[in-house]
Write a protein that holds these residues in place. Structure first.
Motif, short mmCIF file in Angstrom:
data_model
loop_
_atom_site.label_atom_id
_atom_site.label_comp_id
_atom_site.label_asym_id
_atom_site.label_seq_id
_atom_site.Cartn_x
_atom_site.Cartn_y
_atom_site.Cartn_z
N GLU A 69 0.84 -1.19 0.00
CA GLU A 69 0.00 0.00 0.00
C GLU A 69 0.88 1.25 0.00
O GLU A 69 1.97 1.25 0.57
CB GLU A 69 -0.90 0.00 1.25
N ARG A 70 0.39 2.29 -0.63
CA ARG A 70 1.12 3.55 -0.63
C ARG A 70 0.15 4.69 -0.33
O ARG A 70 -1.06 4.55 -0.52
CB ARG A 70 1.80 3.80 -1.98
N THR A 71 0.68 5.79 0.16
CA THR A 71 -0.12 6.95 0.51
C THR A 71 0.21 8.08 -0.47
O THR A 71 1.39 8.39 -0.69
CB THR A 71 0.17 7.40 1.95
N PHE A 72 -0.81 8.68 -1.04
CA PHE A 72 -0.59 9.74 -2.03
C PHE A 72 -1.83 10.63 -2.08
O PHE A 72 -2.85 10.34 -1.45
CB PHE A 72 -0.31 9.14 -3.41
N GLU A 73 -1.73 11.71 -2.82
CA GLU A 73 -2.85 12.64 -2.99
C GLU A 73 -3.51 12.43 -4.35
O GLU A 73 -2.83 12.12 -5.33
CB GLU A 73 -2.38 14.09 -2.85
N ALA A 74 -4.82 12.61 -4.38
CA ALA A 74 -5.58 12.49 -5.62
C ALA A 74 -6.57 13.64 -5.71
O ALA A 74 -7.01 14.18 -4.68
CB ALA A 74 -6.34 11.16 -5.67
N GLU A 75 -6.90 14.04 -6.92
CA GLU A 75 -7.91 15.08 -7.12
C GLU A 75 -9.24 14.60 -6.57
O GLU A 75 -9.65 13.46 -6.80
CB GLU A 75 -8.04 15.42 -8.59
N ARG A 76 -9.93 15.48 -5.86
CA ARG A 76 -11.22 15.10 -5.28
C ARG A 76 -12.20 14.63 -6.35
O ARG A 76 -12.99 13.70 -6.12
CB ARG A 76 -11.83 16.27 -4.51
N ALA A 77 -12.13 15.20 -7.52
CA ALA A 77 -13.04 14.82 -8.60
C ALA A 77 -12.82 13.39 -9.06
O ALA A 77 -13.71 12.78 -9.65
CB ALA A 77 -12.88 15.78 -9.78
N ASN A 78 -11.63 12.84 -8.76
CA ASN A 78 -11.31 11.47 -9.18
C ASN A 78 -11.50 10.46 -8.05
O ASN A 78 -11.19 9.28 -8.24
CB ASN A 78 -9.88 11.39 -9.70
N VAL A 79 -11.99 10.92 -6.91
CA VAL A 79 -12.22 10.04 -5.77
C VAL A 79 -13.72 9.73 -5.70
O VAL A 79 -14.54 10.63 -5.53
CB VAL A 79 -11.74 10.69 -4.46
#
Length: 229
Positions: free
Chosen positions: A158-168
């Motif tokens: 598992e990894r931790t990263f940021e994603a655009e809210r629109a893609n979540v």
């Protein structure tokens, strides 16, 4: 009660009766009745009653009634800690269930396609709510016949990263709060469980914690995940 419920489910599968597809709702009703019976018989502080309450909360969670489940578990944990202590098995059972229920799981969208085979945990919002910190993909649980146990598969770290809210993309049952609604402004700030998704309109159905409010269909951009109730 449990045996009768199982018999009815098996009979429904054999007969192909589609009307018996509400198995989870039936389980919630069964667990609720058991919890009520134990409360009347043993009292709300008894460890048997508390454990029945945990089972009820988990059944609610599986039926996507996460807010109800989380509220009940918080109440049960407080009771169990006060009566039985932090280290009691009953208390730890309830805490473990709460940790499971409080996980906010999501899918990620790429090129307008949702990868339903990979599930992630969403941890928090960043950039004024425009991005999310996510963790995953979550390891799948597989059954190992050699040990007769279910264990997480370790296909990848598992990894931790940021994603655009629109893609979540939120999963069913995720607690959310309405925000930025222009027509139904009275619903802004109201929390509820995210339920069905309508592909034609691209909206989610939100079932509010306030039962005086009717379920409404809301665009994804008008909801935010609630991490702590």
């Amino acid at each position: 009660m449990t045996i009768n419920n199982l018999i009815e489910n098996v009979e429904a599968e054999i007969s192909g009766d589609g009307r018996r597809c509400l198995t989870q709702a039936i389980e919630v009703g069964l667990e609720l009745r058991k919890y009520q019976l134990f409360t009347e018989e043993f009292g709300a502080d008894d460890n048997t009653t508390i454990e029945a309450g945990v089972q009820l909360a988990l059944a609610m969670w599986k039926e996507f009634r996460t807010i109800e489940a989380e509220r009940l578990l918080v109440k049960l944990i407080a009771t169990s800690r006060r009566v039985h202590g932090m280290g009691h098995d009953c208390t730890q059972f309830a805490i473990s269930a709460l940790q499971r229920v409080k996980e906010r799981r999501v899918f990620l969208k790429k090129d307008d396609e949702i990868n339903v085979d990979e599930v992630y945990r969403v941890m928090r919002y960043t950039s004024d709510g425009e991005r999310c910190v996510v963790q995953g993909p979550v390891s799948k649980v597989v059954y190992d016949p050699r040990s007769n146990r279910s264990e997480p598969s370790h296909d990848g770290a598992e990894r931790t990263f940021e994603a655009e809210r629109a893609n979540v993309v939120t999963s069913r049952g995720t607690p959310v709060v309405c925000t930025g609604l222009q027509k139904a402004t009275h619903l802004n700030g109201k929390i509820g469980d995210r339920r069905e998704f309508d592909e034609d309109t691209g909206r989610y159905t939100i079932h509010f914690e306030d039962e005086t409010l009717k379920p409404v269909m809301v665009k994804p951009e008008n909801i935010r995940i609630v991490f702590d109730l």
